[in-house]
Each structure stands twice: as structure tokens, then as C-alpha cells.
Design an enzyme around this catalytic site. Sequence first.
Site, PDB file in Angstrom:
ATOM      1  CG  ASP A  72      -2.068  -0.987   1.093  1.00 57.84           C
ATOM      2  OD1 ASP A  72      -2.274  -1.508  -0.020  1.00 57.84           O
ATOM      3  OD2 ASP A  72      -2.755  -1.228   2.099  1.00 57.84           O
ATOM      4  CG  ASN A 146      -3.778   5.927   3.589  1.00 57.11           C
ATOM      5  OD1 ASN A 146      -4.741   5.607   2.908  1.00 57.11           O
ATOM      6  ND2 ASN A 146      -2.864   5.055   3.974  1.00 57.11           N
TER       7      ASN A 146
END
Length: 294
Positions: A72, A146
Site C-alpha cells: 500500500d 490516506n
Amino acid sequence: METFKNIGVIGRMGSVKVVETLRRLKTYLIENDYQVVLEADTASMLPGHGLQVASKKLIGEICDLAIVVGGDGSLLGAVRDLAKSSIPILGVNRGRLGFLTDISPDELETRLNAVLEGDYIQERRFMLDTEIKRNGEPTGFGTALNDVVLHPGRSTRMIGFDLYIEGQFVYSQRSDGLIVSTPTGSTAYALSGGGPIMHPKLDAIVLVPMFPHTLSSRPIVVDGNSEIKLIIDEANESWPQVSCDGQKELSCGPGDAISIAKRPFRLNLIHPSDHNFYATCREKLGWASTIAAS
């Protein structure tokens, strides 16, 4: 659904497993007559590849699809250079958790074949821009998929700051900082700080205090179009930092203003057609998977 012909490939540096998957990916794409463009650093891991090489930014301009091989974190690093182009991005997981990079290397060719033939689902994920100003003058800028995190850096002192949402004063706080997270980031750092899990389709931002001095401080979920402003207390004795996705650090000091808002450009994320957010949560977070009999 749209199909793809010109494919950019980006891999995480320094991993033998990534190189192994990159070789398989290159072989599959070439054998199936796709035009392959390697990102410059990725190309250095595949000597003698004989393919076109380009920067991430150029891949965003000339390719139909970008495939990121790594974890990720690798995808988070790539999207900042690719998001402006709105190029679809597909992740092959060679990391640990894999919330964003959801194709397993064990089923690479099968999964990839379906996606490249148009059997996939598409998600539009929003990102956050942050700007730091000192005496009204910009001193730093960053982008995050994020989260944007205010934290003490190397200091062990608490940070004093004021929080404003849409120009309205919310509170003054002393804590280890604040996590400002998108729905995408709600299963990352914000989750470990006690924040809620948000479905990726939500247009919302969550603010998660980090070890606040006042125990009544709790996460707040606000509209995704909200402008968030943090003012560092003039009396603050330390110089905290602002982190974007844990990959870019910006320094700030007493009196600085930190503005955080939705970025105009969205990430275009591709998943296999059977992708299911709740199934991913069950797998990655260890939720119980037994369905009770009715």
C-alpha cells in the site's frame, strides 16, 4: 468497460519478491501484445528489458493504466505523481496488509487477464491537500491519499493547537497531535488511533486526536468538503511536523497555520470485479467470518 493497451509499470525498490513479480508481469504483458512503459527506477531493476522508460508523471500522460507492484505504501507514493492525470491505477500486493494493492501474486495472470479485458470495478478516491503558512506566507505543501498527521516529530512534548472547521472554532487541544484522514486512510493510522472505519464511497473526513490531554476528546467525522485549519499555539515550546501519508514531512512552528482540504483531482482506483470492501476488512483485520444459520 474501458479496456487498456498502453500500460505503465511501477515497482517498489529493494525487494527481490517485487523483481520476481515484475518479471512475470512484463512477460505476460508482452506475450499478450500490450505496450509496456517502465517507470525509470523500476527499469533499473530489470536490466536488458528493451522497453520504453518514463517518469511517473509521463506515465500518467501517455498510458491508459498504471500497475503498481508493491505494498500500500508503494501505491501511496505513486498516486501523488499520477493523480492529476486521472489514469486508472491497479495494485499488485507485494507488501503486508494490501488494502489498496489487492491482486495477489499467486493469481497474477488470471486476475490481470480479466481486468485488462474490461472485467473490473472502478472507485474514485479523494485526496487531501495541506498547506502550511507562517505570517501569511506559504512554507510547505503536501498531498495525501490516506492522512495528514500533525505530530511532535522527535520531541516528546505535547502540542498545543486550535482547531477550526469551515472557519468555526471547535476547540483548543493539548495532545500528541491530530490525524486528519480520508475514508481510504480510515483503515490505516487513524484506525490504530481509535478512529472509525469508513466505507471508501463516503464523502467524509475523520479527525482523530492522538493521546489528548482531555479524555473527552473523541474522533469527529465531518463533511468531505470541509476546510480544516490548525493553528499551532504561540506558546508551544516544540516545533512539530506535518506528515502526508507518512512519506512526506513538513516542519511547522509556533503560530503557524495548517490548512487541509479536499484535492480537486481524484484517484481512479481499479479492482477485480469481485472486490468487496467488507471481505477485505474480514481478511485484513481478522474479523469473524462465520455466518450464523437462520
